[in-house]
Design an enzyme around this catalytic site. Structure first.
Site, short mmCIF file in Angstrom:
data_model
loop_
_atom_site.label_atom_id
_atom_site.label_comp_id
_atom_site.label_asym_id
_atom_site.label_seq_id
_atom_site.Cartn_x
_atom_site.Cartn_y
_atom_site.Cartn_z
CB ILE A 63 -0.98 0.00 1.20
CG1 ILE A 63 -2.04 1.10 1.02
CG2 ILE A 63 -0.24 0.18 2.51
CD1 ILE A 63 -2.96 0.89 -0.15
CG ASP A 96 -7.50 -4.81 4.70
OD1 ASP A 96 -6.98 -4.30 5.70
OD2 ASP A 96 -7.14 -4.53 3.53
CE LYS A 140 -8.19 -0.04 3.86
NZ LYS A 140 -8.35 -1.50 3.75
#
Length: 313
Positions: free
Chosen positions: A18, A172, A94
């Site tokens: 990510i 997720d 997140k």
């Protein structure tokens, strides 16, 4: 308000997929954000000082203003708290923590230290989300259909932590849908039923079917699935009491209302995140909404778990 003319110096904690896919391009596009170091025992970035852990990075770079915590969920609390206690502003990927209690403690810690804490719900920065929220603000919602399906092998290759306690499994990505829904729907909503499909060799679900309602009795259904092959499906459809229909698709990049295209734009969610983080730091404010995480916690608490034949390699 502090002088913010020279920007802020950032340290990255975690250098996984990510970060490489999203954080680095967004940081490069944020003029007042200067990446100075990384902390990850398993990875590093070219031409940047790299350290095994957060403490070592901050010891070597005391001028770091802020850190972005991009590690697996179960590691974030201790790392975020350590950064806050050293007076650093913190951006949390997140979800902001593995539990609500962890996040509540981080909120209190940030307030005590007088620094900014930002729970980065990146999907809320998709191009069509703000317009959808504005359009729905004075409408009564009757029905919502959410489909969030993707191939886990494409989006989370080799990430075993996602199947372990705290890893969240299909939630997720599913929490991205919930972050949009909790942002745009005009009423709070709450879980009625949840069916969680868990592989026999995993601790978290590979798929989930959820039913919610709001105080006005709206029917809200969500389907999350990690078993999709081909392109992902990230769609949300909302019907209001006046017969209007809103469709937010492609993760929020495309917005249609009553069949008319209203918004269609490239995804630049993380640029929005870092711009917002810069604003929060400049004003020493925090922004931590736990509503999406609370919805996931309710699903794990209240949901019916079923074992599936799917096997995680």
């Amino acid at each position: 308000m502090s002088d913010f003319s020279s920007g802020f110096k950032l340290g990255l904690v975690g250098v996984g997929k990510i970060v490489r896919d999203q954080h680095l391009p967004a940081i490069a596009a944020t003029p007042n954000c200067h990446l100075v170091a990384t902390a990850d025992p398993h990875a590093s970035l070219p031409d940047l000082p790299a350290y095994q852990g957060l403490e070592a990075m901050l010891d070597a770079h005391p001028d770091v203003t802020a850190v972005a915590i991009c590690t697996p969920t179960h590691l974030r609390y201790s790392q975020a708290r350590a950064a806050l206690m050293r007076g650093k502003h913190v951006l949390l990927e997140k979800p902001p923590g593995a539990t609500l209690s962890e996040v509540e403690d981080l909120i209190a810690c940030a307030k005590q230290q007088g620094v900014s804490l930002f729970a980065a719900w990146h999907s809320r920065f998709a191009p069509g989300v703000a317009h959808a929220q504005q359009w729905l603000a004075d409408r009564q919602v009757q029905r919502v259909e959410i489909e969030w399906k993707e191939d886990v092998r494409v989006w989370h290759p080799g990430q075993a932590w996602i199947w372990q306690p705290g890893g969240m499994g299909v939630f997720d990505p599913g929490i991205n849908a919930l972050s949009i829904a909790t942002e745009i729907l005009p009423q709070p909503f709450f879980l009625q039923q949840a069916r969680l499909l868990v592989p026999s060799n995993a601790q978290t679900p590979i798929a989930a079917e959820l039913s919610f309602t709001d105080p006005e009795g709206a029917a809200i259904a969500a389907t999350f699935d990690f078993r999709q092959s081909g392109p992902p499906t990230w769609d949300m459809h909302v019907e209001s009491s006046d017969g209007s229909r809103l469709s937010l698709t492609q993760g929020g990049c495309c917005l249609m209302i009553d069949g008319e295209l209203v918004v269609e734009a490239e995804e630049r969610e993380y640029q929005g995140l870092y711009a917002r983080f810069a604003e929060l730091i400049a004003n020493r404010r925090s922004e931590v909404d736990v509503a999406p995480l609370r919805q996931v916690a309710d699903a794990f608490l209240y949901g019916h778990r079923e074992t599936t034949d799917a096997f995680i390699e």
